[in-house]
Enzyme design. Structure first.
Site, PDB file in Angstrom:
ATOM      1  N   ASP A   1      11.741  -5.138-131.530  1.00 30.17           N
ATOM      2  CA  ASP A   1      12.113  -6.448-130.605  1.00 30.17           C
ATOM      3  C   ASP A   1      10.654  -7.106-130.390  1.00 30.17           C
ATOM      4  OD1 ASP A   1      14.340  -5.330-129.972  1.00 30.17           O
ATOM      5  OD2 ASP A   1      14.394  -4.445-129.112  1.00 30.17           O
TER       6      ASP A   1
ATOM      7  N   ASP B   1       6.793  -2.120-134.000  1.00 31.23           N
ATOM      8  CA  ASP B   1       7.839  -2.486-132.789  1.00 31.23           C
ATOM      9  C   ASP B   1       9.009  -3.353-133.742  1.00 31.23           C
ATOM     10  OD1 ASP B   1       9.741  -2.285-130.100  1.00 31.23           O
ATOM     11  OD2 ASP B   1       8.229  -3.763-130.171  1.00 31.23           O
TER      12      ASP B   1
END
Length: 247
Positions: free
Chosen positions: A18, A16
């Site tokens: 963020d 991922d």
């Protein structure tokens, strides 16, 4: 376990963006708050209850596709507005209008403030590639390319599956595992040969639903127990902790 803290059979690492590779979760939270507070103030007047950039962000929007985040938060406040169209202007009082307003705010913040990656994440990306593993960035954001470029880590990522990819290929967003499965496929590996790295609870759910070989929870906000309950095989505060880790 390998020298990068993963089972031997894991050949691909799906990150991922963020909150895992970059601290842009803070930028996104600030943009969500600015957008929702503007909307709620107009709708309910000066006595409105503001969007909480921690509790509301974590519960309703973190890790979700933009429109889903709008829908989920508004539902939590019993607010209904029209869906609108994907190209609605950012001042439209629709689900897509609010989402587009939030996106404008994020892009502005990224361009004016820039993005710096987590140093431990850079070290881990370099270790992963030195160990011969392939890498992917899996993000709900439509701005993942700009963030990776601004952070100077684009060269460490082999494949990117982001919000634009999901729209183009008809992929469901987290907590569905579609985007992670697509990234593993693009890298040429089965799910059991890939590890998922996530900081959001919906990302944990996606990792477990996809039956991936390993799921790493990254705890940036003190939710280690919740990450574990949602399916993390291990939880770290920083990815660098995995370098040289043993079982």
């Amino acid at each position: 376990m390998t020298e990068i803290g993963l089972p031997e059979g894991v050949r691909a690492c799906l990150f991922d963006l963020d909150g895992v590779l970059t601290p842009t979760a803070l930028v996104h939270a600030a943009a969500w708050k600015e957008m929702f507070d503007e909307f709620l103030r107009r709708l309910q007047g000066p006595g409105f209850r503001p969007f909480d950039a921690h509790a509301d962000y974590d519960a309703y929007v973190d890790g979700r596709p933009r429109a889903d985040g709008v829908r989920t938060f508004l539902a939590s406040r019993d607010i209904e507005i029209p869906e609108g169209e994907e190209d609605d202007p950012p001042d439209a009082r629709t689900v897509h209008g609010l989402g587009n307003r939030k996106n404008l705010l994020v892009v502005e913040k990224i361009r004016t403030e820039g993005v710096r990656p987590y140093p431990g994440s850079v070290r881990y990306l370099e270790a992963v590639r030195a160990a011969g593993r392939r890498t992917a960035c899996v993000s709900s954001s439509a701005n993942a390319h700009d963030v990776l470029a601004s952070a100077g880590i684009e060269h460490l990522i082999d494949v990117r599956v982001d919000g634009l990819t999901a729209l183009d290929r008809g992929l469901r967003g987290k907590p569905k595992p579609d985007t992670f499965l697509e990234a593993a496929h693009d890298l040429g590996f089965a799910p059991e040969q890939a590890a998922v790295f996530e900081d959001a609870l919906v990302g944990m759910d996606a990792g477990r639903a996809g039956r991936f070989g390993y799921v790493v929870g990254v705890d940036r906000v003190g939710q280690a127990e919740e990450l574990g309950r949602h399916g993390a095989d291990t939880v770290v505060a920083d990815l660098a902790e995995l370098i040289g880790a043993t079982a």
